[in-house]
Enzyme design. Sequence first.
Site, PDB file in Angstrom:
ATOM      1  N   SER A 208       7.092   2.829   2.822  1.00 48.05           N
ATOM      2  CA  SER A 208       6.028   1.883   3.583  1.00 48.05           C
ATOM      3  C   SER A 208       5.716   0.670   2.895  1.00 48.05           C
ATOM      4  CB  SER A 208       5.037   2.880   4.208  1.00 48.05           C
ATOM      5  OG  SER A 208       4.079   2.296   5.252  1.00 48.05           O
ATOM      6  N   ASP A 346      10.210   3.912  15.031  1.00 50.61           N
ATOM      7  CA  ASP A 346       8.964   3.901  14.301  1.00 50.61           C
ATOM      8  C   ASP A 346       7.766   3.145  14.947  1.00 50.61           C
ATOM      9  OD1 ASP A 346       6.952   3.196  12.136  1.00 50.61           O
ATOM     10  OD2 ASP A 346       8.374   2.945  10.649  1.00 50.61           O
ATOM     11  N   HIS A 377       7.512   7.273  11.718  1.00 49.53           N
ATOM     12  CA  HIS A 377       7.136   6.467  10.133  1.00 49.53           C
ATOM     13  C   HIS A 377       7.129   7.481   9.172  1.00 49.53           C
ATOM     14  CE1 HIS A 377       5.513   2.781   7.973  1.00 49.53           C
ATOM     15  NE2 HIS A 377       4.828   3.968   7.569  1.00 49.53           N
TER      16      HIS A 377
END
Length: 426
Positions: A208, A346, A377
């Site tokens: 991320s 996501d 995610h």
Amino acid sequence: KMSAMLETPELPAVFDGVKLAAVAAVLYVIVRCLNLKSPTAPPELIYQDSALARFLLKSCPLLTKEYIPPLIWGKSGHIQTALYGKMGRVRSPHPYGLRKYLTMPDGATATFDLFEPRSEHCIGEDVTMVICPGIANHSEKQYIRTFVDYAQKNGYRCAVLNHLGALPNIELTSPRMFTYGCTWEFGAMVNYIKKTYPQTQLVVVGFSLGGNIVCKYLGENQANQERVLCCVSVCQGYSALRAQETFMQWDQCRRFYNFLMADNMKKIILSHRQVLFGDSMKKPQNLSDADLSKLYTATSLMQIDDNVMRKFHGYNSLKEYYEEESCLHYLHRIYVPLLLVNAADDPLVHESLLSIPRALSEKKENVMHVLPLHGGHLGFFEGSVLFPEPLTWMDKLVVQYANAICQWEKTKSQCSDTEQAVSGQE
């Protein structure tokens, strides 16, 4: 009377019809919400045809195999994301690591955790994974622990950065926290590893926000790519400037996720309130008590970034902060093999942002973009029906890719050694 008697039996039939309609409506909502009609398929791969790509397709079965999420809820990006956010992982192991402390030039104390390999590496070499977690995350997060444990078992040493200010029991020693794209702490960790283990080669991994940091770090300076075998980025958004608009939209509940993440960031910043806002001599320029007041009322990451985060590095505007701290302008400077992984469902990364890795992988031979239909995610859970497995598709893919790159590099070096030997004999 007769007509009344004839009419009464019809009422239950009406009720049955209403019940059936209600059940049908509920089932429809469940099917839609859980995305049950979505097919399972191998991930979409965007890459240029090259010897490396062909080798990877042969050596990484997960790239060409169907990713099958848990049957009932696994096709919902929201549930995958919520489970990652709430639980991290199931039955997460507790790998043992040593915490290292590094003093930064501005007085900040960077920390990272070092985990030694628990078996021999597949090519018998010394390889270290340098790992940068997601926003406000650290080595104690369950998804990091699960990944580290799996990497250790595959013969990798792991160094995991703890984002500055993220660990609840570590005080800040300077008025600065981690930001969206500051690479200082990650760079310090990498330099420590290179110095301490002169023989080791590096696999760079970012999750991320960590994906943004590692890609920016590699692209900032060519020297940063020395001794780096490859880089893997999972679920990053590539451009904060482009992402900020999408983060204010209710589509895919992004505004709600934005609120939750902002709330978490707010708590972390306020836990360091004394260091960041207390000492007028030390606190960053432009950071005032008014900013603290605005922080209390902030409901989005953008408000927090504008009022607090950008000021740690003296950016004049939010636009400048997002522009400068995104890896977007550094990706093309990465020359080592680069795997960019996103999930099509996501909810945090808008589909428009995926044009960035797609365009890059269409241009550069060293880049491959992997886009499974499901995963949310940082979810990527696997499992048969209801209960997920401890290890995720993401964990397996990163290690499988790293193993393949190690094999590729070993084969290349053996070929060059053979060529040198042949030319020497001539």
